[in-house]
Design a protein around this motif. Structure first.
Motif, PDB file in Angstrom:
ATOM      1  N   ARG A   1      57.017  31.375  29.569  1.00  0.00           N
ATOM      2  CA  ARG A   1      56.324  32.763  29.102  1.00  0.00           C
ATOM      3  C   ARG A   1      54.812  32.414  29.399  1.00  0.00           C
ATOM      4  N   HIS A   2      54.187  33.402  30.251  1.00  0.00           N
ATOM      5  CA  HIS A   2      53.102  33.288  30.475  1.00  0.00           C
ATOM      6  C   HIS A   2      52.079  33.883  29.576  1.00  0.00           C
ATOM      7  N   THR A   3      50.893  33.246  29.155  1.00  0.00           N
ATOM      8  CA  THR A   3      49.903  33.992  28.489  1.00  0.00           C
ATOM      9  C   THR A   3      48.582  34.038  29.093  1.00  0.00           C
ATOM     10  N   ALA A   4      48.379  33.690  30.085  1.00  0.00           N
ATOM     11  CA  ALA A   4      47.328  33.950  31.139  1.00  0.00           C
ATOM     12  C   ALA A   4      47.657  33.657  32.267  1.00  0.00           C
ATOM     13  N   ILE A   5      46.951  34.334  33.311  1.00  0.00           N
ATOM     14  CA  ILE A   5      47.264  34.044  34.750  1.00  0.00           C
ATOM     15  C   ILE A   5      46.042  34.272  35.485  1.00  0.00           C
ATOM     16  N   GLY A   6      45.803  33.070  36.328  1.00  0.00           N
ATOM     17  CA  GLY A   6      44.792  33.129  37.372  1.00  0.00           C
ATOM     18  C   GLY A   6      44.474  34.078  38.314  1.00  0.00           C
ATOM     19  N   LEU A   7      43.524  34.225  38.781  1.00  0.00           N
ATOM     20  CA  LEU A   7      43.515  35.260  39.814  1.00  0.00           C
ATOM     21  C   LEU A   7      42.451  34.542  41.020  1.00  0.00           C
ATOM     22  N   ASN A   8      42.985  34.471  42.293  1.00  0.00           N
ATOM     23  CA  ASN A   8      42.329  33.504  43.230  1.00  0.00           C
ATOM     24  C   ASN A   8      42.233  34.369  44.639  1.00  0.00           C
ATOM     25  N   PHE A   9      41.395  33.975  45.516  1.00  0.00           N
ATOM     26  CA  PHE A   9      41.472  34.601  46.876  1.00  0.00           C
ATOM     27  C   PHE A   9      42.870  34.180  47.553  1.00  0.00           C
ATOM     28  N   LEU A  10      43.279  32.959  47.188  1.00  0.00           N
ATOM     29  CA  LEU A  10      44.512  32.654  47.819  1.00  0.00           C
ATOM     30  C   LEU A  10      45.620  33.896  47.742  1.00  0.00           C
ATOM     31  N   ASP A  11      45.466  34.496  46.458  1.00  0.00           N
ATOM     32  CA  ASP A  11      46.559  35.416  46.203  1.00  0.00           C
ATOM     33  C   ASP A  11      46.427  36.556  47.238  1.00  0.00           C
ATOM     34  N   THR A  12      45.078  37.125  47.738  1.00  0.00           N
ATOM     35  CA  THR A  12      44.823  38.009  48.809  1.00  0.00           C
ATOM     36  C   THR A  12      45.610  37.560  50.127  1.00  0.00           C
ATOM     37  N   TYR A  13      45.385  36.520  50.206  1.00  0.00           N
ATOM     38  CA  TYR A  13      45.824  35.948  51.609  1.00  0.00           C
ATOM     39  C   TYR A  13      47.375  36.204  51.563  1.00  0.00           C
ATOM     40  N   PHE A  14      48.102  35.785  50.704  1.00  0.00           N
ATOM     41  CA  PHE A  14      49.595  36.137  50.843  1.00  0.00           C
ATOM     42  C   PHE A  14      49.791  37.621  50.601  1.00  0.00           C
ATOM     43  N   ARG A  15      48.975  38.145  49.791  1.00  0.00           N
ATOM     44  CA  ARG A  15      49.259  39.779  49.837  1.00  0.00           C
ATOM     45  C   ARG A  15      49.056  40.677  51.231  1.00  0.00           C
ATOM     46  N   SER A  16      47.978  39.866  51.861  1.00  0.00           N
ATOM     47  CA  SER A  16      47.806  40.567  52.997  1.00  0.00           C
ATOM     48  C   SER A  16      48.642  40.281  54.417  1.00  0.00           C
ATOM     49  N   GLY A  17      49.292  39.216  54.313  1.00  0.00           N
ATOM     50  CA  GLY A  17      50.103  38.482  55.373  1.00  0.00           C
ATOM     51  C   GLY A  17      49.404  37.387  56.167  1.00  0.00           C
ATOM     52  N   LEU A  18      47.936  37.074  55.721  1.00  0.00           N
ATOM     53  CA  LEU A  18      47.252  35.973  56.525  1.00  0.00           C
ATOM     54  C   LEU A  18      48.202  34.814  56.260  1.00  0.00           C
ATOM     55  N   TYR A  19      48.382  34.314  55.092  1.00  0.00           N
ATOM     56  CA  TYR A  19      49.612  33.576  54.500  1.00  0.00           C
ATOM     57  C   TYR A  19      50.939  33.944  54.316  1.00  0.00           C
ATOM     58  N   PRO A  20      52.016  33.604  55.416  1.00  0.00           N
ATOM     59  CA  PRO A  20      53.398  34.240  55.036  1.00  0.00           C
ATOM     60  C   PRO A  20      53.953  33.513  53.821  1.00  0.00           C
ATOM     61  N   SER A  21      54.575  34.547  52.951  1.00  0.00           N
ATOM     62  CA  SER A  21      55.242  34.072  51.652  1.00  0.00           C
ATOM     63  C   SER A  21      56.420  33.188  52.208  1.00  0.00           C
ATOM     64  N   PRO A  22      56.394  32.200  51.528  1.00  0.00           N
ATOM     65  CA  PRO A  22      57.768  31.562  51.772  1.00  0.00           C
ATOM     66  C   PRO A  22      58.928  32.172  51.310  1.00  0.00           C
TER      67      PRO A  22
END
Length: 325
Positions: free
Chosen positions: A34-55
């Protein structure tokens, strides 16, 4: 029911959809968290935009960094038990109120580290650690340039490097960010909107230039970053906040003084259990002792992840940001 932010098609922040999900019981070697806090990172935008393909293909749940409490363990799990406070920084699927995941990326949190702090520092702090201790073994007397010095990795890296005896020069995008950078270990803050950072580095170092440049910006700072290095200096490209570098020139490394260049990632530096624990424990030590402070400067509801992505990509955040379930 649990909830999560999912990506059904790659694109801008608008593709982040907050919806209910089913979370099953953990299998062998897994836990339910059960998560209590989640980090935000530029890496997240890379997966969202398709720069890094989601495995995982589509749809997928973004996010690689979070803290939480174990609520159930699967067969064969002996290192963790229900009620343990844990965190991780290298497992896709963090944008959720609950999840089932393998234990391999998890570490137990010491009492000295709060949940929000852990969620804000695992990916960024372990990145700073390998950059300073492995990519280049920083030593007292080194001069380094840190791009985006007021960002999440930048603030951690600058504090840690200063503690190790380096002189830190940092680039920022505003006078407010310059003030923040100086308060977190940066000896010389350069506002790249007002000054040429190469010329300013030359002035600061009296022509000696830098031993290392840590560049998480990418396209906007290349190839100028190479011109801040002394002969045989090291160019470390560890992020693409402004876009991926195109047409990288090996010949330029020769022409600019037999330079070295590398493009490391956190995932290869924590690929084994021993490597993960060594990295995380070093991070816990410097944060727990107060050597490195983790500034959580923005908080968003998990349901507002799209807004958080817009602010991150719009350079409207400083330090670390957390999403709260």
């Amino acid at each position: 029911m649990a909830s999560a932010v999912r990506v059904h098609e790659i694109g801008g922040p608008e593709v982040l959809r907050y919806e209910e999900i089913a979370v099953g019981s953990p299998g062998p070697g897994e836990v339910r968290l059960r998560h209590t806090a989640i980090g935000l990172n530029f890496l997240d935008t890379y997966f969202r935009s398709g720069l890094y393909p989601s495995p995982q293909g589509l749809p997928f749940i973004p996010g690689n960094e979070a803290a939480g409490i174990i609520v159930e363990v699967g067969a064969g799990v002996s290192e963790f038990r229900p009620g343990d406070r844990v965190a991780y920084g290298s497992s896709l699927g963090a944008y959720a109120t609950e999840r089932v995941m393998a234990t391999a990326p998890l570490v137990k949190l010491p009492d000295t580290i709060r949940d929000e702090t852990a969620a804000a520092m695992m990916l960024k702090g372990m990145t700073a650690r390998y950059l300073l201790r492995q990519t280049h073994k920083l030593k007292a007397g080194d001069t380094i340039l840190v791009h985006a010095a007021a960002g999440g990795v930048g603030l951690i890296l600058s504090q840690w490097a200063t503690h190790l005896g380096a002189t830190v020069i940092g680039t920022v995008g505003s006078s407010e960010k310059a003030e923040l950078a100086r308060a977190n270990g940066v000896a010389y803050a350069i506002n790249y909107n007002e000054e040429n950072f190469v010329e300013r580095v030359r002035d600061i170092t009296e022509g000696a230039m830098c031993d290392v440049v840590y560049d998480g910006v990418g396209q906007a700072t290349y190839p100028a970053s190479l011109d801040t290095l002394k002969p045989r200096g090291l160019f470390v490209s560890f992020g693409n906040a402004s876009g991926a570098i195109q047409n990288f020139s090996l010949m330029a490394l020769s022409q600019k003084g037999s330079l070295y260049a590398t493009r490391p990632t956190l995932f290869t530096h924590v690929a084994t259990r021993d490597a993960l624990l060594e990295n995380a424990n070093d991070l816990f030590d410097v944060v727990g002792s107060g050597i490195v402070r983790i500034p959580v400067n923005q908080r968003y509801r998990l349901a507002d992840a799209a807004e958080a992505h817009r602010d991150l990509e719009g350079r409207r955040t400083t330090g670390s940001t957390v999403l709260l379930p």
